[in-house]
Design an enzyme around this catalytic site. Structure first.
Site, PDB file in Angstrom:
ATOM      1  N   SER A   1      -3.126  34.780  56.463  1.00 32.18           N
ATOM      2  CA  SER A   1      -3.633  34.793  57.744  1.00 32.18           C
ATOM      3  C   SER A   1      -3.361  33.649  58.690  1.00 32.18           C
ATOM      4  O   SER A   1      -2.836  34.095  59.859  1.00 32.18           O
ATOM      5  CB  SER A   1      -5.043  34.989  57.936  1.00 32.18           C
ATOM      6  OG  SER A   1      -5.788  33.969  57.129  1.00 32.18           O
ATOM      7  N   GLU A   7       7.246  35.973  41.377  1.00 30.06           N
ATOM      8  CA  GLU A   7       6.159  35.057  41.539  1.00 30.06           C
ATOM      9  C   GLU A   7       6.479  33.711  40.504  1.00 30.06           C
ATOM     10  O   GLU A   7       7.230  33.637  39.598  1.00 30.06           O
ATOM     11  CB  GLU A   7       4.947  35.452  41.110  1.00 30.06           C
ATOM     12  CG  GLU A   7       3.572  34.947  41.550  1.00 30.06           C
ATOM     13  CD  GLU A   7       3.688  35.636  43.080  1.00 30.06           C
ATOM     14  OE1 GLU A   7       3.884  34.593  44.257  1.00 30.06           O
ATOM     15  OE2 GLU A   7       3.468  36.704  43.405  1.00 30.06           O
ATOM     16  N   HIS A   8       6.303  32.663  41.286  1.00 30.36           N
ATOM     17  CA  HIS A   8       6.784  31.309  40.905  1.00 30.36           C
ATOM     18  C   HIS A   8       8.251  31.112  40.176  1.00 30.36           C
ATOM     19  O   HIS A   8       8.426  30.227  39.573  1.00 30.36           O
ATOM     20  CB  HIS A   8       5.585  31.159  39.570  1.00 30.36           C
ATOM     21  CG  HIS A   8       4.531  30.552  39.852  1.00 30.36           C
ATOM     22  ND1 HIS A   8       4.211  29.615  40.059  1.00 30.36           N
ATOM     23  CD2 HIS A   8       3.238  31.228  39.778  1.00 30.36           C
ATOM     24  CE1 HIS A   8       2.699  29.313  40.368  1.00 30.36           C
ATOM     25  NE2 HIS A   8       2.239  30.266  40.116  1.00 30.36           N
ATOM     26  N   ASP A  52       5.986  33.288  53.457  1.00 28.84           N
ATOM     27  CA  ASP A  52       4.918  33.825  54.269  1.00 28.84           C
ATOM     28  C   ASP A  52       5.610  34.160  55.856  1.00 28.84           C
ATOM     29  O   ASP A  52       5.439  35.107  56.193  1.00 28.84           O
ATOM     30  CB  ASP A  52       3.825  33.066  54.059  1.00 28.84           C
ATOM     31  CG  ASP A  52       3.060  33.047  52.887  1.00 28.84           C
ATOM     32  OD1 ASP A  52       3.677  33.846  51.982  1.00 28.84           O
ATOM     33  OD2 ASP A  52       2.147  32.290  52.683  1.00 28.84           O
TER      34      ASP A  52
END
Length: 402
Positions: free
Chosen positions: A138, A43-44, A183
């Site tokens: 989504s 993360e990051h 993503d």
């Protein structure tokens, strides 16, 4: 606690629903799916030359598509009201009133700008079993499912990595959102029972086994609006750039912070005198190593080690990178104390959004109840929870023809 269980839509019903709306025969209706995703660890650090370790999960968005004999484009959704009509010859531009259709039109604008042409229009019916706003991407699932469906229907034969790039470029150019590619990438290339170690800068990637046995990943949504996330994201990014410049000006030959090993960083730490910048670098270096260690742990089938890495990641994001907050800390730290939980951490930008936990399937109900009780008492409102398993990336479904 999984609020979607009662409302999971069966994609086998989609062709019949399609014909009810559009008429004709369902013989030529094709159905495609795209999964949600979680980032297990990493993360990051994508913007610091590091790696991410996402997995596709078994919550899917479905798109039914059929060519038309004219040039019209029609969009409908099972769960969201509003029909949209366009034409393949339109010059697609973002318009707020078009709501979800903007994500689809953004893909079409990228396809047309890259030289793809449409001999006809088409009609679309969509439905999603992915919680909207649940922090598991989504919107990227919508982009990738649509891009893949259109590519396959019109014979463009676009490969999965290009599908991911299409989704990202649509966000950048059409939606004016400067997102990364994680993503769309995992949604495009994901495979059941695997996670992907991805270098976001080079797009080099490696599949790793994700055999969780009796354990499940639980997504825990803080249900908090992330008002600070964008400004703090830019601040953290600037701090990392400052630290990198200090190190390079001092003669350390690196292009990014995550090129440093933990041993390198201990050697060069005195060069960075600012204690805040020291903490930021410490997170980047240690988190990148945790990604490597997580891959090794899964290859060895060591879920306990994976759980400890999740805990260490959260601690680093809390203390060194300072992007958690009371909501995420309450979820992750309460989860870590529960029977049957091997580890938990925040995931995403921070300051709200989601955390994940690795929990034994027999402990799920008690886990949901106890973490919810503590969270509600401390924060003042409920969190959202659901358990998931790994899933496949974008695909065409072979549904029975009745």
């Amino acid at each position: 606690m999984d609020s979607l269980t009662a409302s999971i839509y069966d994609p086998a019903d989609l062709p019949d629903a399609f014909v009810k709306i559009y008429g004709g025969s369902k013989d030529s209706v094709q159905v495609f799916s795209a999964p949600a995703r979680i980032n297990i660890i990493g993360e990051h650090i994508d913007y610091n030359g590091g790696m991410v370790f996402p997995a596709a999960i078994n919550r899917y968005l479905y798109i039914a598509i059929r060519k038309r004999s004219d040039t019209k484009i029609l969009y409908n959704d099972i769960r969201f009201p509003g029909s949209y009509e366009f034409d393949v010859n339109d010059n697609f531009v973002y318009d707020k009133k078009n709501d979800y259709a903007n994500y689809l039109n953004g893909i079409l604008s990228q396809l047309k700008s890259s030289g793809h042409s449409f001999g006809s229009g088409f009609e679309i019916l969509m439905v999603s079993n992915i919680p909207a706003g649940g922090g598991i991407s989504s919107s990227s699932a919508l982009e990738c499912a649509f891009a893949y469906a259109v590519s396959e229907t019109f014979g463009f034969n676009i490969d999965r990595i290009e599908i991911a790039k299409l989704g990202q470029m649509s966000e950048h150019v059409f939606m004016n959102v400067n997102c990364g590619i994680m993503d769309q990438f995992i949604i495009s290339v994901g495979k059941k029972n695997t996670a992907v170690k991805l270098n976001c800068a080079t797009l080099e990637y490696e599949y790793a086994p994700l055999d969780l046995g009796d354990y499940r990943f639980v997504v825990m949504n803080t249900n908090k609006q992330r008002r600070l996330a964008d400004s703090k994201y830019n601040e953290r990014r600037g701090q990392c750039e400052s630290a990198l410049k200090i190190l390079r000006d001092a003669g350390v030959r690196i292009e990014s912070l995550c090129e440093l090993t933990p041993a390198d960083w201990e050697k060069h730490r005195p060069l960075v005198s600012d204690p805040i910048l020291q903490k930021r670098v410490s997170h980047c270096v240690s988190e990148n190593q945790r990604v490597k260690d997580a891959v090794s742990a899964l290859k060895a089938g060591d879920l306990k080690k994976l759980g400890l890495l999740l805990n260490a990641s959260h601690e680093s994001l809390k203390n060194d990178y300072e992007v958690t907050g009371i909501e995420l800390d309450t979820l992750a730290e309460t989860a870590q104390k529960q029977e049957g939980c091997l580890g938990a951490r925040m995931t995403g930008a921070g300051f709200g959004g989601c955390a994940i936990a690795l929990v034994h399937k027999d402990s799920l109900d008690a886990f949901f109840a106890r973490v919810q009780e503590t969270y509600s008492a401390k924060v003042g409102y409920d969190a959202g929870f659901f358990a998931c398993e790994s899933g496949d990336g974008v695909t065409r479904l072979n549904l029975p023809r009745l």
